[in-house]
Design a protein around this motif. Structure first.
Motif, PDB file in Angstrom:
ATOM      1  N   ARG A  18      29.891  44.015  39.361  1.00  0.00           N
ATOM      2  CA  ARG A  18      29.227  44.272  40.640  1.00  0.00           C
ATOM      3  C   ARG A  18      29.819  43.389  41.741  1.00  0.00           C
ATOM      4  NH1 ARG A  18      24.385  43.725  37.754  1.00  0.00           N
ATOM      5  NH2 ARG A  18      23.756  41.932  39.042  1.00  0.00           N
ATOM      6  N   MET A  19      30.112  42.137  41.393  1.00  0.00           N
ATOM      7  CA  MET A  19      30.654  41.219  42.386  1.00  0.00           C
ATOM      8  C   MET A  19      32.007  41.706  42.905  1.00  0.00           C
ATOM      9  SD  MET A  19      28.444  38.772  42.818  1.00  0.00           S
ATOM     10  CE  MET A  19      27.316  40.171  42.683  1.00  0.00           C
ATOM     11  N   LEU A  20      32.811  42.292  42.038  1.00  0.00           N
ATOM     12  CA  LEU A  20      34.189  42.672  42.398  1.00  0.00           C
ATOM     13  C   LEU A  20      34.326  44.159  42.692  1.00  0.00           C
ATOM     14  CD1 LEU A  20      36.221  40.520  39.837  1.00  0.00           C
ATOM     15  CD2 LEU A  20      35.422  39.911  42.130  1.00  0.00           C
ATOM     16  N   TYR A  21      33.210  44.843  42.816  1.00  0.00           N
ATOM     17  CA  TYR A  21      33.251  46.281  43.081  1.00  0.00           C
ATOM     18  C   TYR A  21      34.045  46.559  44.367  1.00  0.00           C
ATOM     19  CZ  TYR A  21      31.761  51.057  44.037  1.00  0.00           C
ATOM     20  OH  TYR A  21      31.746  52.404  44.297  1.00  0.00           O
ATOM     21  N   GLY A  22      34.952  47.513  44.298  1.00  0.00           N
ATOM     22  CA  GLY A  22      35.780  47.865  45.453  1.00  0.00           C
ATOM     23  C   GLY A  22      37.188  47.326  45.356  1.00  0.00           C
ATOM     24  N   LEU A  23      37.401  46.314  44.507  1.00  0.00           N
ATOM     25  CA  LEU A  23      38.756  45.800  44.300  1.00  0.00           C
ATOM     26  C   LEU A  23      39.446  46.612  43.198  1.00  0.00           C
ATOM     27  CD1 LEU A  23      38.326  41.898  44.375  1.00  0.00           C
ATOM     28  CD2 LEU A  23      38.846  43.456  46.262  1.00  0.00           C
ATOM     29  N   LYS A 186      25.370  39.732  47.607  1.00  0.00           N
ATOM     30  CA  LYS A 186      26.395  40.240  48.516  1.00  0.00           C
ATOM     31  C   LYS A 186      27.223  39.100  49.097  1.00  0.00           C
ATOM     32  CE  LYS A 186      23.757  44.351  49.849  1.00  0.00           C
ATOM     33  NZ  LYS A 186      23.068  45.059  50.949  1.00  0.00           N
ATOM     34  N   ASN A 187      26.567  38.009  49.463  1.00  0.00           N
ATOM     35  CA  ASN A 187      27.289  36.873  50.018  1.00  0.00           C
ATOM     36  C   ASN A 187      28.190  36.219  48.978  1.00  0.00           C
ATOM     37  OD1 ASN A 187      26.063  37.182  52.541  1.00  0.00           O
ATOM     38  ND2 ASN A 187      24.331  35.867  51.992  1.00  0.00           N
ATOM     39  N   VAL A 188      27.677  36.056  47.757  1.00  0.00           N
ATOM     40  CA  VAL A 188      28.480  35.471  46.683  1.00  0.00           C
ATOM     41  C   VAL A 188      29.638  36.395  46.330  1.00  0.00           C
ATOM     42  CG1 VAL A 188      28.468  34.736  44.271  1.00  0.00           C
ATOM     43  CG2 VAL A 188      26.561  34.130  45.764  1.00  0.00           C
ATOM     44  N   ALA A 189      29.387  37.712  46.351  1.00  0.00           N
ATOM     45  CA  ALA A 189      30.441  38.681  46.046  1.00  0.00           C
ATOM     46  C   ALA A 189      31.615  38.520  47.005  1.00  0.00           C
ATOM     47  CB  ALA A 189      29.892  40.105  46.116  1.00  0.00           C
ATOM     48  N   LYS A 190      31.324  38.260  48.273  1.00  0.00           N
ATOM     49  CA  LYS A 190      32.397  38.064  49.246  1.00  0.00           C
ATOM     50  C   LYS A 190      33.267  36.876  48.851  1.00  0.00           C
ATOM     51  CE  LYS A 190      29.815  39.994  53.163  1.00  0.00           C
ATOM     52  NZ  LYS A 190      29.166  39.691  54.476  1.00  0.00           N
ATOM     53  N   PHE A 195      38.470  35.011  46.572  1.00  0.00           N
ATOM     54  CA  PHE A 195      39.222  34.235  45.583  1.00  0.00           C
ATOM     55  C   PHE A 195      40.245  35.107  44.874  1.00  0.00           C
ATOM     56  CE2 PHE A 195      39.598  33.288  41.029  1.00  0.00           C
ATOM     57  CZ  PHE A 195      40.282  32.086  41.097  1.00  0.00           C
ATOM     58  N   PHE A 196      39.837  36.285  44.393  1.00  0.00           N
ATOM     59  CA  PHE A 196      40.757  37.146  43.656  1.00  0.00           C
ATOM     60  C   PHE A 196      41.853  37.703  44.562  1.00  0.00           C
ATOM     61  CE2 PHE A 196      37.564  37.060  40.345  1.00  0.00           C
ATOM     62  CZ  PHE A 196      38.333  37.112  39.196  1.00  0.00           C
ATOM     63  N   VAL A 197      41.481  38.124  45.756  1.00  0.00           N
ATOM     64  CA  VAL A 197      42.488  38.672  46.667  1.00  0.00           C
ATOM     65  C   VAL A 197      43.521  37.601  47.004  1.00  0.00           C
ATOM     66  CG1 VAL A 197      42.881  39.542  49.002  1.00  0.00           C
ATOM     67  CG2 VAL A 197      41.008  40.464  47.633  1.00  0.00           C
ATOM     68  N   ASN A 198      43.056  36.403  47.345  1.00  0.00           N
ATOM     69  CA  ASN A 198      43.978  35.330  47.697  1.00  0.00           C
ATOM     70  C   ASN A 198      44.847  34.909  46.508  1.00  0.00           C
ATOM     71  OD1 ASN A 198      42.977  35.245  50.301  1.00  0.00           O
ATOM     72  ND2 ASN A 198      41.541  33.588  49.875  1.00  0.00           N
ATOM     73  N   SER A 199      44.261  34.838  45.327  1.00  0.00           N
ATOM     74  CA  SER A 199      45.015  34.429  44.146  1.00  0.00           C
ATOM     75  C   SER A 199      46.068  35.458  43.770  1.00  0.00           C
ATOM     76  CB  SER A 199      44.059  34.203  42.959  1.00  0.00           C
ATOM     77  OG  SER A 199      43.121  33.195  43.249  1.00  0.00           O
TER      78      SER A 199
END
Length: 205
Positions: A18-23, A186-190, A195-199
């Motif tokens: 759920r946190m990474l949904y959309g990636l 939602k805030n934590v998901a951002k 983190f994943f996008v930058n890494s």
């Protein structure tokens, strides 16, 4: 991209999905690949050290991109020595069951007046390969302060037993009575998504 989440807890796996949904990331858990490892000595002094220990151990065993998370629970009114920290389930050398955790923390809350103020601090470590290891533990992936009550909710959340004792400070509702994907999620998901996008951007994936 397929990434292994170093956990056997299905609730934690679904939460991170759920946190990474959309990636463009497909998450799988340890049970999905039948990975068998020896008990990992989570001897770190804080969540980030434990996340790093687990992620590196799982990478060595699976030889595939993997990340691990760890959390520490910190409760107002307790001394540094009394803080659960990274040992939320381990009390006096004993690993507690879900029911054991509810019993222990409800009694702890009662000792602090029945409405103990607490917060989770989270950390994550992602291992792409031996040369690309990324980690993070800033406030944007930490939880907001909440209340641990001495009165357990009648509902139980397998894998997240303290949800039965946790009350949202803004609404006054038990976590068990709230929509799963709330504003805090939602805030934590951002934070996790950044983190994943930058890494992965730094790795050139």
């Amino acid at each position: 991209m397929k990434i292994l989440y170093g956990t056997t807890n299905p609730s934690k796996l679904e939460y991170m999905k759920r946190m990474l949904y959309g990636l463009d990331i497909e998450l799988i858990g340890l049970k999905d690949i039948n990975l068998i490892t020896q008990n990992i000595d989570e001897s770190g002094n804080n969540p980030l050290e434990n996340a790093r220990i687990k992620a590196i151990a799982y990478y060595k065993a699976a030889k595939t991109p993997v990340f691990s998370c760890d959390s520490g629970l910190y409760i107002d009114g307790l001394s540094e020595e009394e803080q659960p920290g990274t040992h939320v389930r381990r009390v006096h050398g004993k690993v507690l069951s879900d029911e054991g955790m509810i019993d222990h923390y409800s009694k702890l809350s009662a000792r602090l007046g029945g409405k103990a103020i607490a917060r989770y601090k989270n950390a994550i470590c992602l291992v792409i390969d031996e040369k690309h290891i990324f980690e993070y533990d800033e406030d944007d992936i930490a939880g907001e302060k909440f209340i641990i009550t001495s009165r357990p909710h009648f509902k139980k959340h397998v894998g997240f037993p303290l949800d039965s004792l946790s009350i949202d400070m803004k609404s006054g509702k038990y976590y068990m009575d709230m929509v799963d994907y709330n504003e805090e999620d939602k805030n934590v998901a951002k934070g996790y998504k950044r983190f994943f996008v930058n890494s992965l951007f730094k790795k050139g994936v």
